[in-house]
Design a protein around this motif. Structure first.
Motif, short mmCIF file in Angstrom:
data_model
loop_
_atom_site.label_atom_id
_atom_site.label_comp_id
_atom_site.label_asym_id
_atom_site.label_seq_id
_atom_site.Cartn_x
_atom_site.Cartn_y
_atom_site.Cartn_z
N ILE A 52 0.83 -1.22 0.00
CA ILE A 52 0.00 0.00 0.00
C ILE A 52 0.86 1.26 0.00
CG2 ILE A 52 -1.52 1.43 1.44
CD1 ILE A 52 -3.28 -0.77 1.91
N LEU A 53 1.89 1.27 0.85
CA LEU A 53 2.73 2.48 0.92
C LEU A 53 3.39 2.75 -0.42
CD1 LEU A 53 4.24 2.01 4.47
CD2 LEU A 53 2.80 3.89 3.71
N SER A 54 3.85 1.70 -1.07
CA SER A 54 4.49 1.88 -2.37
C SER A 54 3.47 2.31 -3.43
CB SER A 54 5.17 0.57 -2.78
OG SER A 54 5.93 0.75 -3.93
N ALA A 55 2.26 1.73 -3.35
CA ALA A 55 1.21 2.08 -4.32
C ALA A 55 0.70 3.51 -4.12
CB ALA A 55 0.05 1.10 -4.23
N LEU A 56 0.76 3.99 -2.88
CA LEU A 56 0.38 5.39 -2.61
C LEU A 56 1.48 6.34 -3.07
CD1 LEU A 56 -0.99 5.15 1.06
CD2 LEU A 56 -2.31 5.97 -0.89
N LEU A 57 2.73 5.93 -2.83
CA LEU A 57 3.86 6.84 -3.00
C LEU A 57 4.30 7.00 -4.46
CD1 LEU A 57 6.11 8.50 -1.55
CD2 LEU A 57 7.42 6.37 -1.43
N LEU A 58 4.55 5.89 -5.14
CA LEU A 58 5.21 5.96 -6.45
C LEU A 58 4.43 6.79 -7.48
CD1 LEU A 58 8.03 4.96 -7.03
CD2 LEU A 58 7.03 3.09 -8.36
N PRO A 59 3.10 6.59 -7.61
CA PRO A 59 2.39 7.44 -8.57
C PRO A 59 2.50 8.94 -8.25
CG PRO A 59 1.05 5.55 -8.01
CD PRO A 59 2.23 5.54 -7.06
N GLU A 60 2.60 9.30 -6.97
CA GLU A 60 2.77 10.71 -6.61
C GLU A 60 4.11 11.25 -7.09
OE1 GLU A 60 0.38 12.58 -5.37
OE2 GLU A 60 -0.85 10.75 -5.42
N LEU A 61 5.11 10.37 -7.16
CA LEU A 61 6.46 10.81 -7.53
C LEU A 61 6.63 10.95 -9.04
CD1 LEU A 61 8.72 8.71 -5.10
CD2 LEU A 61 7.72 10.97 -4.74
N VAL A 62 6.02 10.07 -9.82
CA VAL A 62 6.33 10.03 -11.25
C VAL A 62 5.16 10.42 -12.17
CG1 VAL A 62 8.14 8.30 -10.88
CG2 VAL A 62 5.85 7.55 -11.53
N LEU B 184 7.82 3.56 4.31
CA LEU B 184 8.02 2.46 3.36
C LEU B 184 9.32 1.73 3.68
CD1 LEU B 184 7.27 0.83 0.84
CD2 LEU B 184 8.33 2.62 -0.56
N ALA B 200 4.09 -3.52 -6.43
CA ALA B 200 2.94 -2.65 -6.13
C ALA B 200 3.15 -1.26 -6.72
CB ALA B 200 2.73 -2.55 -4.62
N GLY B 201 4.37 -0.72 -6.58
CA GLY B 201 4.65 0.63 -7.08
C GLY B 201 4.52 0.71 -8.59
N ALA B 204 0.94 0.16 -9.66
CA ALA B 204 0.13 1.33 -9.30
C ALA B 204 0.34 2.47 -10.29
CB ALA B 204 0.47 1.80 -7.88
N VAL B 205 1.59 2.70 -10.69
CA VAL B 205 1.86 3.76 -11.66
C VAL B 205 1.14 3.47 -12.98
CG1 VAL B 205 3.64 4.84 -13.10
CG2 VAL B 205 4.06 4.50 -10.66
N SER B 221 -2.08 -3.11 -4.71
CA SER B 221 -1.66 -3.70 -3.44
C SER B 221 -2.05 -5.17 -3.36
CB SER B 221 -2.29 -2.95 -2.26
OG SER B 221 -1.92 -1.59 -2.31
#
Lengths: 111, 237
Positions: A52-62, B184, B200-201, B204-205, B221
């Motif tokens: 979840i943390l990665s799925a929340l974070l990465l789209p915000e960054l790129v 994280l 997941a990252g 998600a992107v 997730s």
């Protein structure tokens, strides 16, 4: 102009929103906390925070915008790299927040 | 982290409050600019500060509140706003499930109170500490409600007055992002966690680019955790 009356529709919307937000927060705690869960479920749930943390974070960054599009040249991403290294080295949550803010502020004032 | 090194001490009831506060402050720092921005936006959309307060108390979920306000201002129907809220906040189902593992010995009343304060941020902070065995429900409740107060107060101030903090000041818009980066890292406790985070990252992107809304969070997730659990079981067979 400020609206001085409370709208009935808005209150109903808020009550409905409150209910549909609370139930998903409450239901798993009631259902899962007082029983022995199968081992696979415990292991699966243990992986969920990293996911979840990665799925929340990465789209915000790129990515940015509505609808989202890729955006690699934004300070969100480039500030994240030194912030990530700082967090990895220090393991300090407060320190990481302060450093991240400072670097982002710096990056924004340069751009 | 030095501020969480000592184990819970049952004889001292000041400790849960102090430890809870020391865990909560980064969340509050992140909520203040977002709460102010939400209040300003809501007020511009014609929503009364009392309604803003009511929403921040009863809903307490940032992104869905922003979406609701913009839908209200375009005249969307109540039912469609509520359904959208449900979809946006469904990710808390996963978070509460993940927290439930640590909360066996408590009353339903306390669990119901705790459920109210489960947000992306409080979940991440509390889960990290629960999984290190130095956290208690009381401390977690202090975190949830401190963050809750910061959210309610900042959104109401935003609603009454417009922005106090100049936009972008002190890089405060980056507070929650920096917090998530560190949280994280705390979760990367071994290679399987790293693989989960990477999958997941990336998923998600990709999903965030092709499907509108925020369902990418839950989908990515579940996909990542299920895939990695599958790999793990297959490798250890």
């Amino acid at each position: 102009m400020a609206v001085t009356i409370i709208h009935q529709k808005v209150v109903w919307v808020i009550l409905g929103m409150g209910l549909v937000t609370y139930v998903p927060r409450w239901f798993p705690l009631m259902l899962l906390s007082r029983r022995n869960l199968p081992q696979w479920l415990v292991e699966w749930l243990d992986l969920i925070p990293a996911a979840i943390l990665s799925a929340l974070l990465l789209p915000e960054l790129v990515t940015k915008g509505m609808p989202r599009h890729m955006s690699l040249w934004q300070p969100e991403l480039w500030v994240a790299l030194p912030t990530f290294i700082f967090a990895l080295k220090t393991k300090s949550l407060g320190g990481t927040v302060v450093i991240g803010m400072a670097l982002f502020w710096l990056a924004q004032s340069i751009i | 982290m030095s501020d969480s090194a000592s184990p819970p001490n049952k004889h001292d009831f000041k400790t849960p409050i102090l430890q809870g506060l020391s865990a909560a402050w980064p969340i509050c720092l992140g909520y203040i600019p977002i709460g102010l921005a939400f209040g300003v936006l809501a007020q511009k959309a014609g929503i009364h500060p009392i309604e803003i307060m009511l929403m921040s108390i009863l809903v307490f979920a940032g992104s869905s509140q922003f979406i609701a306000v913009s839908m209200l201002s375009t005249g969307a129907g109540a039912v469609s706003i509520i359904i959208t809220t449900f979809a946006v906040n469904l990710r808390h189902l996963l978070m509460s499930s993940s927290l439930a593992v640590f909360l066996g010995n408590t009353t339903r009343k306390k669990l119901s109170l705790f459920a109210y304060g489960v947000t992306d941020e409080s979940f991440a902070v509390n889960h990290t500490r629960f999984s290190r065995n130095n956290w208690s429900l009381d401390r977690a409740l202090v975190v949830n409600h401190t963050a809750n107060i910061a959210w309610i107060v900042s959104s109401v101030i935003g609603g009454y007055s417009g922005q106090f903090i100049h936009e972008g000041a002190f890089g405060i818009d980056y507070a929650l992002t920096a917090m998530f980066i560190c949280l994280l890292i705390f979760q990367l406790k071994g290679r399987f966690y790293v693989i989960t985070a990477v999958i997941a990252g990336v998923v998600a992107v990709i999903l965030s680019l092709i499907i509108p809304g925020s369902s990418y969070i839950v989908l990515a997730s579940i996909f990542a955790a299920t895939t990695v659990l599958g790999i793990k079981k297959w490798l250890l067979r």
